[in-house]
Design an enzyme around this catalytic site. Structure first.
Site, PDB file in Angstrom:
ATOM      1  N   LEU A  42       0.854  -1.174   0.000  1.00 43.35           N
ATOM      2  CA  LEU A  42       0.000   0.000   0.000  1.00 43.35           C
ATOM      3  C   LEU A  42       0.897   1.232   0.000  1.00 43.35           C
ATOM      4  CD1 LEU A  42      -2.675  -0.903   2.734  1.00 43.35           C
ATOM      5  CD2 LEU A  42      -2.929  -1.086   0.259  1.00 43.35           C
ATOM      6  N   ASP A  43       0.421   2.322  -0.594  1.00 53.03           N
ATOM      7  CA  ASP A  43       1.158   3.580  -0.522  1.00 53.03           C
ATOM      8  C   ASP A  43       1.358   3.980   0.931  1.00 53.03           C
ATOM      9  OD1 ASP A  43       1.047   3.646  -3.275  1.00 53.03           O
ATOM     10  OD2 ASP A  43      -0.612   5.084  -3.365  1.00 53.03           O
ATOM     11  N   GLN A  44       2.373   4.763   1.180  1.00 51.51           N
ATOM     12  CA  GLN A  44       2.707   5.148   2.554  1.00 51.51           C
ATOM     13  C   GLN A  44       1.527   5.793   3.272  1.00 51.51           C
ATOM     14  OE1 GLN A  44       6.588   6.748   3.292  1.00 51.51           O
ATOM     15  NE2 GLN A  44       5.860   8.209   4.821  1.00 51.51           N
TER      16      GLN A  44
END
Length: 287
Positions: free
Chosen positions: A124-126
């Site tokens: 997942l994106d940060q």
């Protein structure tokens, strides 16, 4: 559960008198690559009509463990699913970096007396929160990687976009590539990689909508790029044109994972509760 765990080993009862890979594979799905590795390392033992396989070896952590209040959503001998908080990277981007989900998972394994690797199956994106799936050992890692390639792991996201998508449900099929003018961005590009996102409006507000989105592919920033492409960027997503006064990050949460257990075959549905900021955003929009 298939077989019985005995420390680093799993014990299987075989129907026949041989210990061939085909016979074992009918009881426990062992990829041929792993079977040959076990043969080479002495990880297969025959005991009468039973066989022992060393599929739970003690392994050093690839990253330093750090204590974090980690929310575990599902766990057994093979898998771990955790609810990643927003603002935390899934893994270190450079040697020595700390504060990532990988460090937190390594710390969780240490605190619970488990010696297994940290193997994320997807990312997942940060600044995206939600469920992240881990394989504890090479057996489940190989099987889950294959399931990802076959698109057999369903990933369903919740997002809040600006405006009201028309139609309220649909499919966005638009290839995604790198943006030559901005290193961190991606963009819809004819020469990009195939990308398909299915969306459905769950709730409409005055100038925003709560969406359920299902990924058919897994390109970097796929949901964010696709929603911006159709004119409805996610709230808080400054990189792709979202309104910043509504949310401090992109309003995106990995809400559900749907997949078949790679070893037992059980159908699993793992849900990740909304984080506080996401719930507060929905409450504000409802008000």
């Amino acid at each position: 559960m298939t077989g019985r765990r005995k420390g680093e080993w799993i014990e299987l009862a075989l129907p026949g008198d041989t210990c061939a890979w085909e016979e074992v594979n009918a009881v426990l799905p062992v990829p041929l690559k792993l079977w040959r590795k076990l043969e080479h390392e002495g990880g297969i033992r025959r005991q009468g009509k039973k066989v022992l396989l060393r599929v739970f070896p003690d392994e050093p952590s690839p990253v330093p463990g750090e204590w974090t209040d980690l929310q575990v959503l599902f766990e057994d001998d093979y898998l771990l699913v955790v609810n990643k908080p927003a603002g935390m990277a899934v893994h270190p981007s450079e040697p020595g970096r700390r504060g990532t989900l990988a460090n937190a998972v390594a710390g969780y394994y240490e605190s619970t007396g488990q010696s297994c690797g940290v193997r994320h199956i997807h990312r997942l994106d940060q600044d995206t929160s939600g469920a992240v799936l881990y394989a504890k050992y090479e057996l489940s890692h190989l099987l889950l990687d294959e399931a990802m390639r076959e698109k057999a792991i369903g990933r369903i996201y919740a997002a809040v976009c600006g405006g009201l998508p028309t139609p309220p449900a649909g499919t966005i099929s638009a290839p995604i590539g790198k943006d030559r003018h901005h290193r961190a961005r991606r963009r819809v590009s004819p020469g990009g990689d195939t990308a398909v996102t299915h969306y459905r409006t769950v709730e409409s507000f005055r100038d925003a909508a709560l969406l359920e989105l299902r990924l058919e592919t897994g390109r970097t920033h796929q949901i964010r790029v696709h929603m911006s492409h159709i004119g409805h960027p996610l709230l808080g997503d400054e990189l792709y044109g979202g309104r910043m006064n509504a949310f401090g990050r992109q309003a995106l949460h990995g809400a559900h994972l749907l997949f078949r257990h790679p070893v037992t075959g059980e159908e699993l549905a793992v849900d990740a509760p909304y984080p506080d900021d996401f719930r507060e955003l929905l409450a504000a929009l409802n008000a």
